[in-house]
Design an enzyme around this catalytic site. Structure first.
Site, PDB file in Angstrom:
ATOM      1  N   HIS A   1      20.338  45.976  34.427  1.00  0.00           N
ATOM      2  CA  HIS A   1      21.233  47.110  34.609  1.00  0.00           C
ATOM      3  C   HIS A   1      21.413  47.835  33.277  1.00  0.00           C
ATOM      4  CE1 HIS A   1      23.284  45.536  38.530  1.00  0.00           C
ATOM      5  NE2 HIS A   1      21.956  45.434  38.560  1.00  0.00           N
TER       6      HIS A   1
ATOM      7  N   GLU B   1      23.866  48.844  31.437  1.00  0.00           N
ATOM      8  CA  GLU B   1      24.777  48.298  30.434  1.00  0.00           C
ATOM      9  C   GLU B   1      24.135  47.124  29.684  1.00  0.00           C
ATOM     10  OE1 GLU B   1      25.271  48.818  33.690  1.00  0.00           O
ATOM     11  OE2 GLU B   1      27.401  49.087  34.151  1.00  0.00           O
TER      12      GLU B   1
END
Length: 199
Positions: free
Chosen positions: A84, A86
């Site tokens: 992901h 992040e």
């Protein structure tokens, strides 16, 4: 939209600790154009991701007005559901041995961090988070779970319409990583979720 602690946001910050809430009150007085600038950077990363066939999420970490880490989803390219935006950003900073003061970092991300990412961000000691659209299926910052509570304040809805539009673009075409016999059905379901998030 100017992020504020209270009002029309997707994610309540009222349940965070008093010190985090006080920080967010102070942050609400920040120059709104700076929030907009950094979210635009995250949207640009998400736009590049969707053009490469990735789920359109971009993330930018900022400390004292300086970008210290950035990333976009790599789940399709890596065939790894943990890639992901992040975590890609955090991993890039760690790989380059950058000394990032995560406790003073602000995250701008186009979609609400999922449960996995919200938990990781809480472990990092993130200062605060601004996100675009809600993550009604996997959201870890208010939609499904509130893993940010007592860890970091967050505000949703910053440039939400643009974030949702990127998801619509992604779901309007087939995700080649989905088995061919499931593509049409999956696309319709995901597009319906993107439409729900925009209302």
């Amino acid at each position: 939209m100017t992020p504020t602690m209270r009002g029309t946001t997707d994610c309540s910050t009222q349940q965070v600790s008093s010190s985090a809430a006080a920080r967010m009150e102070t942050d609400a007085a920040d120059d709104a154009s700076q929030h907009d600038r950094w979210m635009q950077r995250a949207l640009d990363l998400a736009d590049a991701a969707v053009r490469q066939g990735e789920v359109p999420v971009g993330a930018v970490f900022v400390v004292d007005g300086v970008e210290v880490a950035r990333g976009a989803n790599e789940t399709n390219a890596a065939m790894d559901a943990t890639r992901h935006a992040e975590l890609v950003a955090v991993d890039a900073a760690l790989a380059e041995r950058r000394a990032v003061d995560w406790r003073n970092a602000t995250l701008y991300v186009t979609c609400e961090p999922c449960i996995m990412c919200a938990s990781a961000l809480a472990q990092l000691g993130l200062r605060r988070c601004f996100f675009g659209c809600s993550n009604e299926k996997f959201g870890g910052c208010g939609s499904i779970l509130s893993l940010h509570d007592r860890a970091f304040p967050c505000v949703g809805g910053l440039r939400k319409a643009e974030a949702v539009d990127l998801f619509r673009r992604f779901y309007d075409r087939d995700n080649t990583k989905v088995p061919s016999d499931r593509r049409g059905d999956t696309r319709r379901k995901r597009k319906a979720r993107a439409d729900e998030a925009s209302s």
